[in-house]
Design a protein around this motif. Sequence first.
Motif, PDB file in Angstrom:
ATOM      1  N   ARG A  60      48.116  35.521  28.104  1.00  0.00           N
ATOM      2  CA  ARG A  60      48.487  34.600  29.170  1.00  0.00           C
ATOM      3  C   ARG A  60      49.989  34.604  29.371  1.00  0.00           C
ATOM      4  O   ARG A  60      50.474  34.585  30.485  1.00  0.00           O
ATOM      5  N   SER A  63      50.963  37.812  31.049  1.00  0.00           N
ATOM      6  CA  SER A  63      50.533  37.912  32.438  1.00  0.00           C
ATOM      7  C   SER A  63      51.542  37.238  33.354  1.00  0.00           C
ATOM      8  O   SER A  63      51.734  37.656  34.477  1.00  0.00           O
ATOM      9  N   SER A  67      53.454  39.166  36.490  1.00  0.00           N
ATOM     10  CA  SER A  67      53.388  38.722  37.869  1.00  0.00           C
ATOM     11  C   SER A  67      54.775  38.487  38.444  1.00  0.00           C
ATOM     12  O   SER A  67      54.938  38.426  39.645  1.00  0.00           O
ATOM     13  N   GLU A  91      40.820  36.216  36.879  1.00  0.00           N
ATOM     14  CA  GLU A  91      40.778  34.761  37.034  1.00  0.00           C
ATOM     15  C   GLU A  91      41.967  34.275  37.856  1.00  0.00           C
ATOM     16  O   GLU A  91      41.821  33.422  38.737  1.00  0.00           O
ATOM     17  N   GLN A  92      43.145  34.829  37.612  1.00  0.00           N
ATOM     18  CA  GLN A  92      44.321  34.449  38.384  1.00  0.00           C
ATOM     19  C   GLN A  92      44.161  34.835  39.847  1.00  0.00           C
ATOM     20  O   GLN A  92      44.541  34.075  40.741  1.00  0.00           O
ATOM     21  N   ARG A  95      41.868  32.388  41.534  1.00  0.00           N
ATOM     22  CA  ARG A  95      42.555  31.132  41.817  1.00  0.00           C
ATOM     23  C   ARG A  95      43.476  31.254  43.021  1.00  0.00           C
ATOM     24  O   ARG A  95      43.573  30.329  43.841  1.00  0.00           O
ATOM     25  N   CYS A  96      44.155  32.385  43.141  1.00  0.00           N
ATOM     26  CA  CYS A  96      45.044  32.593  44.290  1.00  0.00           C
ATOM     27  C   CYS A  96      44.249  32.653  45.586  1.00  0.00           C
ATOM     28  O   CYS A  96      44.645  32.083  46.599  1.00  0.00           O
TER      29      CYS A  96
END
Length: 102
Positions: A60, A63, A67, A91-92, A95-96
């Motif tokens: 995490r 990541s 980004s 997952e990110q 969410r975006c």
Amino acid sequence: MAKRKNLTGFSRLILALLVILPAAFVGASYYNGEDPVQKFKELAGWEQPRTTVSNSSSNRSSSGSASTGGSTNYNNMSHSDLVTRIAVLEEQLARCRAADVE
């Protein structure tokens, strides 16, 4: 009475390091929540490092750097680390996409 030979400064240093360094290593290992014997075996190369649950937290944190434009060296990552990294990134992304819909 027998004469007592004094230690030289260098021999005192060596004796002190033989006591202080292992004590500091054990203390630092306990402070970090690790097993000092297992950690020493890993550092000495006697055993392979154990994987822990903390890999997901390190993924995490990495990541976030990826980004923001940082690069990640995927050649040194194991298969399970890569699978975990892909799951976190998916997952990110989800969410975006959900944030863009709202």
